[in-house]
Enzyme design. Sequence first.
Site, short mmCIF file in Angstrom:
data_model
loop_
_atom_site.label_atom_id
_atom_site.label_comp_id
_atom_site.label_asym_id
_atom_site.label_seq_id
_atom_site.Cartn_x
_atom_site.Cartn_y
_atom_site.Cartn_z
N SER A 1 0.83 -1.20 0.00
CA SER A 1 0.00 0.00 0.00
C SER A 1 0.87 1.26 0.00
O SER A 1 1.68 1.46 -0.90
CB SER A 1 -0.98 -0.03 1.19
OG SER A 1 -1.95 0.97 1.08
N ASP B 1 -8.33 -2.93 -7.17
CA ASP B 1 -7.79 -2.75 -5.82
C ASP B 1 -8.86 -2.16 -4.90
O ASP B 1 -9.44 -1.11 -5.18
CB ASP B 1 -6.59 -1.80 -5.90
CG ASP B 1 -5.91 -1.59 -4.57
OD1 ASP B 1 -6.47 -0.85 -3.73
OD2 ASP B 1 -4.84 -2.18 -4.33
N HIS C 1 -6.38 -5.92 -1.61
CA HIS C 1 -5.41 -4.85 -1.36
C HIS C 1 -4.31 -5.43 -0.46
O HIS C 1 -4.57 -5.80 0.68
CB HIS C 1 -6.08 -3.66 -0.67
CG HIS C 1 -5.18 -2.48 -0.48
ND1 HIS C 1 -4.68 -1.74 -1.53
CD2 HIS C 1 -4.67 -1.90 0.65
CE1 HIS C 1 -3.93 -0.75 -1.07
NE2 HIS C 1 -3.90 -0.83 0.24
#
Length: 401
Positions: free
Chosen positions: A181, A277, A344
């Site tokens: 991330s 995502d 994610h």
Amino acid sequence: MVIAEKRMVDGRVSGLISLLTWVVISVKANGLYAPIIYVENALAKGAVCLDGSPPAYHFDKGSGTGINSWLVHIEGGGWCNNVTSCLMRKHNRLGSSTQMVKLLAFSGILSNMVQFNPDFYNWNRVKIGYCDGSSFTGDVEKVDHSTNLHYRGARIWLAVIEDLLAKGMRNAENALLSGCSAGGLTSILHCDSFRALLPMGAKVKCLSDAGYFINAKDISGTAHIQAYFDDIVTTHGSAKNLPSSCTSRMNSSLCFFPQNMAQQIRTPLFILNAAYDSWQIKNILAPADADPRGHWNYCKLDVKNCSPTQLETMQGYRAEFLRALGGLGNSSATGLFINSCYAHCQTEVQETWLRFDSPVLNKTPIAKAVGDWFYDRSAFQKIDCPYPCDSSCHNRIFEAL
């Protein structure tokens, strides 16, 4: 009789406690839990978390053939784009090392078990705590004493890497910078600087997991994420620490988007990302501000809840994401694993990194694709067919607030 029974119960409880203690000690000894290390000498350099505490990382030492190989993984956790949002992070682990756990479970790409992490299990494995809110790009000298906020992400980055070099990374033969991330964005932004700090002859590459954030308009037609990234760069004074090959060509905040700067990266880079995502769908495509009536709320919790119209919008987002990947260029040294999952971050969790039911592309799980690419056993550049074609996905399901 009662006394005897009590002794028996006490004995069983004591035995159970001893067994649990042994299990905990055994797990820790086997390296499944890594201890925290505070970089105390960073204080003198002003390389501190948002609250002024020293940076920290969790570390598990390599062994055997991996003794001179290093995996440096960067924690994710979004960003803070103004004083208010940075103050909200100041008293948790995303703004203070005093709030980070002392022992951290290492799994997935950080696992020390060969069956779960065959290519990196015996490397020196590091997870850098993320406590600056700028993907380690900020550097503002002045501290506002009314908030005591420190914007020093770029200094933290250098201080931690210097500490790792002193601990043996200066002798690295292999090194992989990875992150999830906001940490995945860090691994892109700092990829070349990481390479520059390591020995000349070392094999050095970078892996971004769920860090390829794209500059797309939301469902209302507003450039929400562009404005948000601009606020981050302004608040943290990040412009001077973004790649000059990009900032010399465009507004510095646009260089927070990988599509505008990744092609200039000279170090081999692997992009692992879900085309749908879940963070990007929730925060770039359909943020709350763009959906005041909450029409997307149910869809964002579980992709199976999405209406045909919403799925069509998401297919459009996937198409835009794939176009943005063009910013990587066409080098054979680049790795790609773009699956059509609603997910994610897929490297840190064992079930998505490497397990019997892990996501696959071309019958290849993520761990094998990354390992083959790193060791030059074979190139890997695969893009999945559109949702819902991939039955191997571990699609995220979120709970309603």
